[in-house]
Write a protein that holds these residues in place. Structure first.
Motif, PDB file in Angstrom:
ATOM      1  N   PHE A   1       0.845  -1.185   0.000  1.00  0.00           N
ATOM      2  CA  PHE A   1       0.000   0.000   0.000  1.00  0.00           C
ATOM      3  C   PHE A   1       0.886   1.242   0.000  1.00  0.00           C
ATOM      4  N   PRO A   2       0.498   2.272  -0.759  1.00  0.00           N
ATOM      5  CA  PRO A   2       1.348   3.467  -0.922  1.00  0.00           C
ATOM      6  C   PRO A   2       1.758   4.131   0.387  1.00  0.00           C
ATOM      7  N   ASP A   3       0.949   3.979   1.444  1.00  0.00           N
ATOM      8  CA  ASP A   3       1.336   4.612   2.711  1.00  0.00           C
ATOM      9  C   ASP A   3       2.513   3.910   3.382  1.00  0.00           C
ATOM     10  N   LYS A   4       2.967   2.799   2.798  1.00  0.00           N
ATOM     11  CA  LYS A   4       4.117   2.081   3.351  1.00  0.00           C
ATOM     12  C   LYS A   4       5.424   2.392   2.617  1.00  0.00           C
ATOM     13  N   GLY A   5       5.305   2.930   1.414  1.00  0.00           N
ATOM     14  CA  GLY A   5       6.521   3.193   0.653  1.00  0.00           C
ATOM     15  C   GLY A   5       6.233   3.364  -0.823  1.00  0.00           C
ATOM     16  N   PRO A   6       7.282   3.661  -1.622  1.00  0.00           N
ATOM     17  CA  PRO A   6       7.099   4.012  -3.033  1.00  0.00           C
ATOM     18  C   PRO A   6       6.972   2.846  -4.012  1.00  0.00           C
ATOM     19  N   ASN A   7       7.190   1.618  -3.582  1.00  0.00           N
ATOM     20  CA  ASN A   7       7.052   0.429  -4.450  1.00  0.00           C
ATOM     21  C   ASN A   7       8.086   0.364  -5.572  1.00  0.00           C
ATOM     22  N   ASN A   8       9.232   1.001  -5.373  1.00  0.00           N
ATOM     23  CA  ASN A   8      10.273   0.925  -6.393  1.00  0.00           C
ATOM     24  C   ASN A   8      10.781  -0.505  -6.592  1.00  0.00           C
ATOM     25  N   ALA A   9      10.798  -1.289  -5.520  1.00  0.00           N
ATOM     26  CA  ALA A   9      11.306  -2.668  -5.625  1.00  0.00           C
ATOM     27  C   ALA A   9      10.454  -3.493  -6.578  1.00  0.00           C
ATOM     28  N   ALA A  10       9.133  -3.336  -6.523  1.00  0.00           N
ATOM     29  CA  ALA A  10       8.249  -4.080  -7.409  1.00  0.00           C
ATOM     30  C   ALA A  10       8.453  -3.645  -8.860  1.00  0.00           C
ATOM     31  N   TYR A  11       8.522  -2.349  -9.073  1.00  0.00           N
ATOM     32  CA  TYR A  11       8.722  -1.801 -10.418  1.00  0.00           C
ATOM     33  C   TYR A  11      10.038  -2.308 -11.010  1.00  0.00           C
ATOM     34  N   GLU A  12      11.076  -2.275 -10.206  1.00  0.00           N
ATOM     35  CA  GLU A  12      12.393  -2.677 -10.693  1.00  0.00           C
ATOM     36  C   GLU A  12      12.489  -4.182 -10.918  1.00  0.00           C
ATOM     37  N   ALA A  13      11.741  -4.958 -10.132  1.00  0.00           N
ATOM     38  CA  ALA A  13      11.721  -6.411 -10.358  1.00  0.00           C
ATOM     39  C   ALA A  13      11.093  -6.718 -11.717  1.00  0.00           C
ATOM     40  N   VAL A  14       9.992  -6.045 -12.040  1.00  0.00           N
ATOM     41  CA  VAL A  14       9.356  -6.231 -13.352  1.00  0.00           C
ATOM     42  C   VAL A  14      10.320  -5.801 -14.459  1.00  0.00           C
ATOM     43  N   ARG A  15      10.939  -4.644 -14.286  1.00  0.00           N
ATOM     44  CA  ARG A  15      11.872  -4.125 -15.305  1.00  0.00           C
ATOM     45  C   ARG A  15      13.030  -5.087 -15.555  1.00  0.00           C
ATOM     46  N   ASP A  16      13.649  -5.541 -14.475  1.00  0.00           N
ATOM     47  CA  ASP A  16      14.822  -6.404 -14.622  1.00  0.00           C
ATOM     48  C   ASP A  16      14.442  -7.768 -15.197  1.00  0.00           C
ATOM     49  N   ASN A  17      13.317  -8.313 -14.748  1.00  0.00           N
ATOM     50  CA  ASN A  17      12.889  -9.605 -15.269  1.00  0.00           C
ATOM     51  C   ASN A  17      12.528  -9.514 -16.755  1.00  0.00           C
ATOM     52  N   LYS A  18      11.807  -8.443 -17.137  1.00  0.00           N
ATOM     53  CA  LYS A  18      11.428  -8.274 -18.543  1.00  0.00           C
ATOM     54  C   LYS A  18      12.654  -8.179 -19.439  1.00  0.00           C
ATOM     55  N   SER A  19      13.693  -7.534 -18.947  1.00  0.00           N
ATOM     56  CA  SER A  19      14.910  -7.379 -19.755  1.00  0.00           C
ATOM     57  C   SER A  19      15.575  -8.713 -20.040  1.00  0.00           C
ATOM     58  N   ARG A  20      15.249  -9.702 -19.234  1.00  0.00           N
ATOM     59  CA  ARG A  20      15.816 -11.049 -19.401  1.00  0.00           C
ATOM     60  C   ARG A  20      14.785 -12.039 -19.933  1.00  0.00           C
ATOM     61  N   GLY A  21      13.588 -11.548 -20.262  1.00  0.00           N
ATOM     62  CA  GLY A  21      12.541 -12.420 -20.796  1.00  0.00           C
ATOM     63  C   GLY A  21      11.866 -13.266 -19.736  1.00  0.00           C
ATOM     64  N   LEU A  22      11.988 -12.862 -18.459  1.00  0.00           N
ATOM     65  CA  LEU A  22      11.460 -13.670 -17.359  1.00  0.00           C
ATOM     66  C   LEU A  22      10.117 -13.154 -16.860  1.00  0.00           C
ATOM     67  N   HIS A  23       9.328 -14.064 -16.291  1.00  0.00           N
ATOM     68  CA  HIS A  23       8.037 -13.718 -15.701  1.00  0.00           C
ATOM     69  C   HIS A  23       8.251 -13.150 -14.286  1.00  0.00           C
ATOM     70  N   THR A  24       7.307 -12.308 -13.853  1.00  0.00           N
ATOM     71  CA  THR A  24       7.371 -11.732 -12.511  1.00  0.00           C
ATOM     72  C   THR A  24       6.090 -12.036 -11.743  1.00  0.00           C
ATOM     73  N   LEU A  25       6.240 -12.659 -10.584  1.00  0.00           N
ATOM     74  CA  LEU A  25       5.118 -12.871  -9.675  1.00  0.00           C
ATOM     75  C   LEU A  25       5.100 -11.723  -8.682  1.00  0.00           C
ATOM     76  N   LEU A  26       3.996 -10.988  -8.665  1.00  0.00           N
ATOM     77  CA  LEU A  26       3.852  -9.864  -7.742  1.00  0.00           C
ATOM     78  C   LEU A  26       2.819 -10.203  -6.679  1.00  0.00           C
ATOM     79  N   TYR A  27       3.282 -10.285  -5.440  1.00  0.00           N
ATOM     80  CA  TYR A  27       2.373 -10.446  -4.319  1.00  0.00           C
ATOM     81  C   TYR A  27       1.695  -9.099  -4.062  1.00  0.00           C
ATOM     82  N   LEU A  28       0.478  -9.139  -3.571  1.00  0.00           N
ATOM     83  CA  LEU A  28      -0.255  -7.918  -3.276  1.00  0.00           C
ATOM     84  C   LEU A  28      -0.461  -7.802  -1.775  1.00  0.00           C
TER      85      LEU A  28
END
Length: 282
Positions: free
Chosen positions: A162-189
């Motif tokens: 939730f945004p009141d806990k932080g900026p969520n950069n880690a989730a964004y960067e995980a998607v970015r880095d995985n996509k650059s390698r053709g990998l899937h990303t599982l995002l917990y909510l």
């Protein structure tokens, strides 16, 4: 309680070493799967042999009635625990109880896929308490079976909080880095059971879109394929793959939810998504 000890000899270069194990002292972590009915035969036996049975009630959501069904199946009372019961002073109380009795802790999914319970396991080991681990299915282990995505092609997972806990950069960067390698990303909510707050797939996508508008790295866009999974393995589970713009407004019903951002897809994965995730032409 009178302690019953079992002894055995261990041969070593220094001679025989006698080891005694207190059979009345044990802490067992038992996975119960995503529905609460994923208890293995081994897990059932361990629970039935326990003097005290607790259940983590704060790290996940189970179907209504799961606690009562488990209690009837095991034949013993199960005491649900809050976060405070397994951290700080609560953790110490569990350790002290396990020093003189057999304690079982039931955990939704698999006990150690998340790091929540590793502190309790470590403290039990430090206190000389035998620790047992009975695994079960977790969201990580069922994703491939539910969607047809290859297990070998998943990269780093992350949590959208939730945004009141932080900026969520880690989730964004995980998607970015995985996509650059053709990998899937599982995002917990994010999930906060004790205050009845659970992030939906729709909310998670909105957060990713807001991050993209701020960072502008081209990681998230409305035409990209995403997969939403609601109430995985429950009787009313939903698995839907489509463009992000459509999933953003799709009604998945109540949580728990997870979101998958696929990387490059093999033709077999595409076929599986059409069959198992109602994927439209993509």
């Amino acid at each position: 309680m009178t302690s019953l000890k079992s002894s055995f000899n261990l041969n070593s270069k220094q001679g025989d070493i006698k080891i005694e194990v207190d059979l009345f002292m044990c802490l067992t972590f038992i996975g119960i799967g995503l529905t609460g009915m994923g208890l293995t035969i081994e897990g059932l036996k361990e629970a039935q042999n326990a003097d005290f049975i607790f259940m983590d009630s704060y790290t996940s959501i189970l179907p209504n009635g799961a606690l009562n069904t488990l209690s009837s199946l095991i034949g013993k009372n199960i005491q649900p625990l809050k976060r405070a019961d397994l951290e700080g002073r609560g953790l110490v109380k569990i350790i002290e109880l396990a020093k003189r009795s057999k304690v079982a802790l039931l955990v939704a999914g698999d006990p150690f896929i998340a790091t929540t319970h590793i502190s309790l396991k470590i403290e039990a080991a430090k206190a000389g308490i035998p620790v047992k681990y009975i695994p079960s299915a977790s969201i990580q282990t069922v994703i491939s079976g539910l969607t047809g995505l290859s297990n070998y092609k998943f990269g780093k997972s992350a949590t959208i909080v939730f945004p009141d806990k932080g900026p969520n950069n880690a989730a964004y960067e995980a998607v970015r880095d995985n996509k650059s390698r053709g990998l899937h990303t599982l995002l917990y909510l994010d999930l906060e059971v004790e205050i009845s707050r659970a992030m939906t797939i729709n909310e998670g996508i909105k957060i990713l879109l807001e991050l993209e508008s701020k960072r502008g790295e081209g990681v998230i866009n409305s035409d990209m394929l995403v997969i939403g999974i609601a109430r995985a393995c429950w009787k009313d589970s939903i698995i839907k793959a489509s463009k992000l713009s459509k999933i953003l407004h799709y009604d998945f019903g109540p949580p728990p939810h997870v979101l998958i951002i696929p990387g490059s897809l093999h033709f077999i994965e595409l076929e599986a998504l059409r069959l198992f995730a109602d994927m439209e032409d993509y």
